[in-house]
Design an enzyme around this catalytic site. Structure first.
Site, PDB file in Angstrom:
ATOM      1  N   LEU A   1      10.592 -20.707  -4.764  1.00 46.88           N
ATOM      2  CA  LEU A   1       9.586 -19.913  -4.058  1.00 46.88           C
ATOM      3  C   LEU A   1       8.201 -20.078  -4.688  1.00 46.88           C
ATOM      4  O   LEU A   1       8.063 -20.061  -5.906  1.00 46.88           O
ATOM      5  CB  LEU A   1      10.004 -18.435  -4.139  1.00 46.88           C
ATOM      6  CG  LEU A   1       9.046 -17.408  -3.529  1.00 46.88           C
ATOM      7  CD1 LEU A   1       9.140 -17.421  -2.012  1.00 46.88           C
ATOM      8  CD2 LEU A   1       9.351 -16.006  -4.055  1.00 46.88           C
TER       9      LEU A   1
ATOM     10  N   HIS B   1       1.869   3.422  -9.117  1.00 51.76           N
ATOM     11  CA  HIS B   1       1.656   1.984  -9.372  1.00 51.76           C
ATOM     12  C   HIS B   1       2.814   1.431 -10.195  1.00 51.76           C
ATOM     13  O   HIS B   1       3.308   0.336  -9.949  1.00 51.76           O
ATOM     14  CB  HIS B   1       0.330   1.753 -10.098  1.00 51.76           C
ATOM     15  CG  HIS B   1      -0.867   2.177  -9.300  1.00 51.76           C
ATOM     16  ND1 HIS B   1      -0.997   1.890  -7.962  1.00 51.76           N
ATOM     17  CD2 HIS B   1      -1.990   2.868  -9.639  1.00 51.76           C
ATOM     18  CE1 HIS B   1      -2.150   2.399  -7.512  1.00 51.76           C
ATOM     19  NE2 HIS B   1      -2.764   2.992  -8.518  1.00 51.76           N
TER      20      HIS B   1
ATOM     21  N   ASP C   1       0.830  -1.216   0.000  1.00 54.27           N
ATOM     22  CA  ASP C   1       0.000   0.000   0.000  1.00 54.27           C
ATOM     23  C   ASP C   1       0.865   1.267   0.000  1.00 54.27           C
ATOM     24  O   ASP C   1       1.977   1.261   0.512  1.00 54.27           O
ATOM     25  CB  ASP C   1      -0.918  -0.022   1.234  1.00 54.27           C
ATOM     26  CG  ASP C   1      -2.032   1.012   1.142  1.00 54.27           C
ATOM     27  OD1 ASP C   1      -2.380   1.427   0.009  1.00 54.27           O
ATOM     28  OD2 ASP C   1      -2.559   1.406   2.193  1.00 54.27           O
TER      29      ASP C   1
HETATM   30  C1  IPE Z   1      -5.351  -2.602   0.144  1.00 54.34           C
HETATM   31  O1  IPE Z   1      -5.042  -1.263  -0.079  1.00 54.34           O
HETATM   32  C2  IPE Z   1      -5.381  -3.356  -1.151  1.00 54.34           C
HETATM   33  C3  IPE Z   1      -4.099  -3.525  -1.823  1.00 54.34           C
HETATM   34  C4  IPE Z   1      -2.933  -3.112  -1.382  1.00 54.34           C
HETATM   35  C5  IPE Z   1      -4.151  -4.246  -3.062  1.00 54.34           C
HETATM   36  P1  IPE Z   1      -6.194  -0.145  -0.185  1.00 54.34           P
HETATM   37  O2  IPE Z   1      -5.490   1.131  -0.394  1.00 54.34           O
HETATM   38  O3  IPE Z   1      -7.196  -0.538  -1.178  1.00 54.34           O
HETATM   39  O4  IPE Z   1      -6.837  -0.229   1.283  1.00 54.34           O
HETATM   40  P2  IPE Z   1      -7.769   0.792   2.043  1.00 54.34           P
HETATM   41  O5  IPE Z   1      -8.883   1.184   1.104  1.00 54.34           O
HETATM   42  O6  IPE Z   1      -6.941   1.983   2.417  1.00 54.34           O
HETATM   43  O7  IPE Z   1      -8.240   0.054   3.241  1.00 54.34           O
HETATM   44  C1  IPE Z   2      -1.757   0.310  -3.291  1.00 52.53           C
HETATM   45  O1  IPE Z   2      -1.516   1.674  -3.302  1.00 52.53           O
HETATM   46  C2  IPE Z   2      -2.064  -0.232  -4.666  1.00 52.53           C
HETATM   47  C3  IPE Z   2      -3.445  -0.720  -4.809  1.00 52.53           C
HETATM   48  C4  IPE Z   2      -4.340  -0.698  -3.879  1.00 52.53           C
HETATM   49  C5  IPE Z   2      -3.814  -1.247  -6.107  1.00 52.53           C
HETATM   50  P1  IPE Z   2      -2.700   2.737  -3.269  1.00 52.53           P
HETATM   51  O2  IPE Z   2      -3.121   3.014  -4.667  1.00 52.53           O
HETATM   52  O3  IPE Z   2      -3.780   2.273  -2.366  1.00 52.53           O
HETATM   53  O4  IPE Z   2      -1.941   3.989  -2.653  1.00 52.53           O
HETATM   54  P2  IPE Z   2      -2.512   5.013  -1.572  1.00 52.53           P
HETATM   55  O5  IPE Z   2      -2.969   4.204  -0.398  1.00 52.53           O
HETATM   56  O6  IPE Z   2      -3.625   5.756  -2.227  1.00 52.53           O
HETATM   57  O7  IPE Z   2      -1.328   5.859  -1.246  1.00 52.53           O
HETATM   58 MG    MG Z   3      -4.093   2.504  -0.368  1.00 51.14          MG
END
Ligand code: IPE
Ligand code: IPE
Ligand code: MG
Length: 246
Positions: free
Chosen positions: A119, A25, A8
Protein backbone atom coordinates in the site's frame (compact mmCIF):
# COMPACT_ATOMS: atom_id res chain seq x y z
CA UNK A 1 -7.83 2.26 -6.41
CA UNK A 2 -7.09 5.49 -4.54
CA UNK A 3 -9.06 6.24 -1.35
CA UNK A 4 -8.69 9.55 0.52
CA UNK A 5 -10.09 10.27 3.98
CA UNK A 6 -10.82 13.52 5.79
CA UNK A 7 -10.52 12.26 9.37
CA UNK A 8 -12.86 14.65 11.18
CA UNK A 9 -14.72 14.64 14.49
CA UNK A 10 -12.01 14.02 17.11
CA UNK A 11 -12.96 17.07 19.16
CA UNK A 12 -16.66 16.24 19.23
CA UNK A 13 -15.92 12.62 20.13
CA UNK A 14 -13.90 13.82 23.13
CA UNK A 15 -16.46 16.43 24.19
CA UNK A 16 -19.25 13.85 24.17
CA UNK A 17 -17.20 11.94 26.76
CA UNK A 18 -16.32 14.95 28.87
CA UNK A 19 -12.68 14.68 27.77
CA UNK A 20 -10.30 17.36 26.48
CA UNK A 21 -9.92 17.67 22.67
CA UNK A 22 -6.48 16.11 22.65
CA UNK A 23 -7.97 12.88 24.05
CA UNK A 24 -10.00 12.74 20.83
CA UNK A 25 -6.88 13.18 18.70
CA UNK A 26 -5.17 10.43 20.65
CA UNK A 27 -8.15 8.12 20.15
CA UNK A 28 -7.94 8.94 16.43
CA UNK A 29 -4.72 6.96 15.99
CA UNK A 30 -6.37 3.54 16.36
CA UNK A 31 -8.75 3.98 13.38
CA UNK A 32 -5.77 5.08 11.27
CA UNK A 33 -4.16 1.74 11.98
CA UNK A 34 -7.38 -0.14 11.32
CA UNK A 35 -7.93 1.64 7.99
CA UNK A 36 -4.37 1.09 6.80
CA UNK A 37 -4.67 -2.63 7.48
CA UNK A 38 -8.14 -2.96 6.01
CA UNK A 39 -7.29 -0.88 2.93
CA UNK A 40 -4.33 -3.15 2.19
CA UNK A 41 -6.54 -6.21 2.67
CA UNK A 42 -9.16 -4.83 0.29
CA UNK A 43 -6.68 -4.15 -2.50
CA UNK A 44 -6.66 -0.36 -2.18
CA UNK A 45 -3.40 0.77 -3.80
CA UNK A 46 -3.19 4.34 -2.47
CA UNK A 47 -4.61 5.64 0.82
CA UNK A 48 -4.34 9.40 1.45
CA UNK A 49 -5.16 10.67 4.94
CA UNK A 50 -5.79 14.31 5.87
CA UNK A 51 -4.06 14.75 9.22
CA UNK A 52 -3.57 18.52 9.52
CA UNK A 53 -4.71 21.30 7.20
CA UNK A 54 -3.15 24.67 6.33
CA UNK A 55 -6.05 26.20 8.26
CA UNK A 56 -5.49 24.06 11.37
CA UNK A 57 -2.54 26.33 12.28
CA UNK A 58 -5.26 28.71 13.47
CA UNK A 59 -6.10 26.41 16.39
CA UNK A 60 -4.88 27.16 19.93
CA UNK A 61 -1.11 26.78 20.20
CA UNK A 62 -1.50 24.07 22.82
CA UNK A 63 -3.70 21.91 20.56
CA UNK A 64 -1.33 22.33 17.61
CA UNK A 65 1.72 21.32 19.63
CA UNK A 66 -0.06 18.30 21.08
CA UNK A 67 -1.11 17.23 17.58
CA UNK A 68 2.47 17.50 16.34
CA UNK A 69 3.77 15.51 19.32
CA UNK A 70 1.16 12.84 18.70
CA UNK A 71 2.09 12.65 15.02
CA UNK A 72 5.74 12.13 15.88
CA UNK A 73 4.94 9.55 18.55
CA UNK A 74 2.61 7.55 16.28
CA UNK A 75 5.13 7.58 13.46
CA UNK A 76 7.93 6.33 15.72
CA UNK A 77 5.69 3.61 17.12
CA UNK A 78 4.30 2.37 13.79
CA UNK A 79 7.16 2.77 11.31
CA UNK A 80 8.75 -0.66 11.86
CA UNK A 81 5.50 -2.49 11.35
CA UNK A 82 4.50 -0.37 8.36
CA UNK A 83 7.85 -1.10 6.77
CA UNK A 84 7.56 -4.83 7.56
CA UNK A 85 4.16 -4.79 5.84
CA UNK A 86 5.68 -3.27 2.69
CA UNK A 87 3.84 0.04 3.10
CA UNK A 88 5.42 2.92 1.16
CA UNK A 89 5.03 6.23 3.00
CA UNK A 90 4.78 9.69 1.52
CA UNK A 91 4.07 12.98 3.26
CA UNK A 92 2.54 15.94 1.47
CA UNK A 93 2.22 19.51 2.70
CA UNK A 94 4.19 22.57 3.66
CA UNK A 95 6.93 20.70 5.49
CA UNK A 96 9.02 23.77 6.21
CA UNK A 97 6.35 24.82 8.69
CA UNK A 98 6.72 21.62 10.76
CA UNK A 99 9.22 21.26 13.61
CA UNK A 100 12.70 20.31 12.36
CA UNK A 101 12.63 17.03 14.36
CA UNK A 102 9.39 16.03 12.68
CA UNK A 103 10.68 17.03 9.24
CA UNK A 104 13.69 14.77 9.71
CA UNK A 105 11.50 11.87 10.81
CA UNK A 106 9.22 12.26 7.79
CA UNK A 107 12.15 12.22 5.44
CA UNK A 108 13.71 9.22 7.13
CA UNK A 109 10.41 7.31 6.97
CA UNK A 110 10.06 8.08 3.26
CA UNK A 111 13.60 7.02 2.51
CA UNK A 112 13.29 3.85 4.51
CA UNK A 113 10.05 2.70 2.88
CA UNK A 114 10.84 3.85 -0.65
CA UNK A 115 10.44 1.01 -3.13
CA UNK A 116 8.15 -1.01 -0.85
CA UNK A 117 5.63 -2.84 -2.97
CA UNK A 118 2.49 -2.76 -0.78
CA UNK A 119 0.00 0.00 0.00
CA UNK A 120 1.11 3.55 -0.74
CA UNK A 121 0.17 5.55 2.35
CA UNK A 122 0.11 9.32 1.87
CA UNK A 123 -0.26 11.53 4.94
CA UNK A 124 -1.25 15.14 4.34
CA UNK A 125 0.12 17.36 7.11
CA UNK A 126 0.23 21.16 6.94
CA UNK A 127 -1.48 20.53 3.62
CA UNK A 128 -3.92 22.68 1.69
CA UNK A 129 -5.27 22.10 -1.81
CA UNK A 130 -4.73 25.76 -2.65
CA UNK A 131 -1.15 25.69 -1.35
CA UNK A 132 -0.54 22.66 -3.58
CA UNK A 133 -1.80 24.49 -6.70
CA UNK A 134 0.28 27.51 -5.73
CA UNK A 135 3.53 25.59 -5.28
CA UNK A 136 2.96 23.74 -8.58
CA UNK A 137 2.28 27.03 -10.37
CA UNK A 138 5.46 28.56 -8.97
CA UNK A 139 7.57 25.55 -9.96
CA UNK A 140 6.17 25.61 -13.50
CA UNK A 141 6.61 29.38 -13.83
CA UNK A 142 10.23 29.08 -12.65
CA UNK A 143 10.92 26.56 -15.43
CA UNK A 144 9.36 28.89 -17.99
CA UNK A 145 11.44 31.78 -16.66
CA UNK A 146 14.64 29.73 -16.98
CA UNK A 147 13.68 28.84 -20.54
CA UNK A 148 13.33 25.12 -19.73
CA UNK A 149 9.64 24.92 -20.54
CA UNK A 150 7.55 26.49 -23.29
CA UNK A 151 4.20 27.93 -22.25
CA UNK A 152 2.35 25.84 -24.82
CA UNK A 153 3.82 22.69 -23.29
CA UNK A 154 1.94 23.35 -20.05
CA UNK A 155 -0.85 20.80 -20.14
CA UNK A 156 -2.79 18.81 -17.54
CA UNK A 157 -0.04 16.18 -17.28
CA UNK A 158 2.54 18.90 -16.68
CA UNK A 159 0.47 20.41 -13.87
CA UNK A 160 -0.16 16.98 -12.36
CA UNK A 161 3.53 16.15 -12.38
CA UNK A 162 4.32 19.25 -10.30
CA UNK A 163 1.67 18.57 -7.69
CA UNK A 164 2.20 16.92 -4.31
CA UNK A 165 0.55 13.70 -5.53
CA UNK A 166 2.67 13.56 -8.71
CA UNK A 167 2.80 10.07 -10.12
CA UNK A 168 -0.30 8.85 -8.28
CA UNK A 169 -3.74 8.27 -9.81
CA UNK A 170 -6.66 10.62 -9.05
CA UNK A 171 -8.78 9.90 -6.00
CA UNK A 172 -11.52 7.33 -6.70
CA UNK A 173 -13.30 7.62 -3.37
CA UNK A 174 -13.24 10.47 -0.84
CA UNK A 175 -14.56 9.65 2.63
CA UNK A 176 -15.26 12.35 5.21
CA UNK A 177 -16.20 11.39 8.75
CA UNK A 178 -17.74 13.69 11.35
CA UNK A 179 -20.84 14.71 9.39
CA UNK A 180 -19.64 17.87 7.61
CA UNK A 181 -20.13 17.86 3.86
CA UNK A 182 -17.24 19.95 2.59
CA UNK A 183 -13.71 19.61 1.22
CA UNK A 184 -12.03 21.99 3.73
CA UNK A 185 -9.19 22.78 1.29
CA UNK A 186 -8.10 19.14 0.94
CA UNK A 187 -7.05 17.81 -2.46
CA UNK A 188 -8.66 19.89 -5.19
CA UNK A 189 -7.22 18.81 -8.54
CA UNK A 190 -7.16 15.14 -7.53
CA UNK A 191 -10.83 15.12 -6.53
CA UNK A 192 -11.94 16.07 -10.05
CA UNK A 193 -13.89 12.83 -10.54
CA UNK A 194 -13.96 11.28 -7.07
CA UNK A 195 -17.03 9.67 -5.61
CA UNK A 196 -17.88 11.46 -2.35
CA UNK A 197 -18.95 9.60 0.77
CA UNK A 198 -19.97 11.43 3.93
CA UNK A 199 -20.66 9.68 7.21
CA UNK A 200 -21.75 11.13 10.57
CA UNK A 201 -19.46 8.64 12.37
CA UNK A 202 -16.84 10.58 14.35
CA UNK A 203 -13.28 9.64 13.38
CA UNK A 204 -12.20 7.95 16.68
CA UNK A 205 -15.23 5.63 16.32
CA UNK A 206 -14.55 4.74 12.66
CA UNK A 207 -13.80 1.03 12.14
CA UNK A 208 -12.63 -1.36 9.45
CA UNK A 209 -16.31 -2.27 8.94
CA UNK A 210 -17.13 1.38 8.29
CA UNK A 211 -14.44 1.44 5.63
CA UNK A 212 -15.98 -1.68 4.10
CA UNK A 213 -19.40 0.01 4.06
CA UNK A 214 -17.91 2.95 2.13
CA UNK A 215 -16.15 0.63 -0.32
CA UNK A 216 -19.40 -1.28 -0.87
CA UNK A 217 -21.32 1.87 -1.63
CA UNK A 218 -18.54 2.97 -3.97
CA UNK A 219 -18.72 -0.36 -5.84
CA UNK A 220 -22.44 0.21 -6.46
CA UNK A 221 -21.98 3.69 -7.97
CA UNK A 222 -21.95 4.23 -11.72
CA UNK A 223 -18.98 6.29 -12.77
CA UNK A 224 -19.54 7.78 -16.19
CA UNK A 225 -16.67 10.29 -16.49
CA UNK A 226 -18.84 12.42 -18.74
CA UNK A 227 -19.91 9.57 -20.98
CA UNK A 228 -23.37 8.03 -21.40
CA UNK A 229 -24.63 4.82 -19.80
CA UNK A 230 -24.65 3.10 -23.20
CA UNK A 231 -20.98 3.87 -23.69
CA UNK A 232 -20.21 2.28 -20.32
CA UNK A 233 -21.59 -1.03 -21.59
CA UNK A 234 -19.14 -0.89 -24.46
CA UNK A 235 -16.08 -0.02 -22.36
CA UNK A 236 -16.89 -0.77 -18.73
CA UNK A 237 -13.41 -0.33 -17.28
CA UNK A 238 -12.64 3.36 -16.99
CA UNK A 239 -10.05 4.98 -14.77
CA UNK A 240 -10.20 8.21 -12.85
CA UNK A 241 -8.48 10.85 -14.91
CA UNK A 242 -5.64 12.63 -13.17
CA UNK A 243 -4.90 15.05 -15.95
CA UNK A 244 -6.93 15.22 -19.13
CA UNK A 245 -10.02 13.03 -19.10
CA UNK A 246 -9.57 10.45 -21.87
C1 IPE B 1 -10.44 19.13 8.09
O1 IPE B 1 -11.09 19.18 9.32
C2 IPE B 1 -8.97 18.91 8.29
C3 IPE B 1 -8.58 17.60 8.80
C4 IPE B 1 -9.40 16.60 9.07
C5 IPE B 1 -7.17 17.40 8.99
P1 IPE B 1 -11.43 20.58 10.04
O2 IPE B 1 -12.14 20.23 11.28
O3 IPE B 1 -10.22 21.40 10.15
O4 IPE B 1 -12.42 21.24 8.96
P2 IPE B 1 -13.43 22.44 9.12
O5 IPE B 1 -12.70 23.57 9.79
O6 IPE B 1 -14.58 21.97 9.97
O7 IPE B 1 -13.87 22.75 7.74
C1 IPE C 1 -10.08 16.29 13.09
O1 IPE C 1 -10.91 16.41 14.20
C2 IPE C 1 -8.62 16.38 13.45
C3 IPE C 1 -7.96 17.58 12.90
C4 IPE C 1 -8.54 18.49 12.19
C5 IPE C 1 -6.55 17.74 13.21
P1 IPE C 1 -11.32 17.83 14.78
O2 IPE C 1 -10.29 18.25 15.76
O3 IPE C 1 -11.56 18.79 13.67
O4 IPE C 1 -12.68 17.46 15.51
P2 IPE C 1 -14.01 18.33 15.54
O5 IPE C 1 -14.39 18.60 14.12
O6 IPE C 1 -13.71 19.57 16.31
O7 IPE C 1 -14.99 17.42 16.22
MG1 MG D 1 -13.22 19.24 12.58
Amino acid sequence: MHVAIIMDGNGRWARARGLPRHAGHKAGVRPVRACVEQAARRGVTVLTLFAFSSENWRRPREEVSRLMALFLEALDREIDELHANQVELRFIGERERLQPALQRRLQAAEMRTRGNTGLKLVVAAAYGGQWDMLQATRAIAAKVERGELAVNHIDADCIQSHRALAGLPGVDLLIRTGGEQRISNFLLWDLAYSELYFTPRLWPAFTAEDLDAALEEFAARRRRFGRTDDQLHEAPVLRTPTGTPG
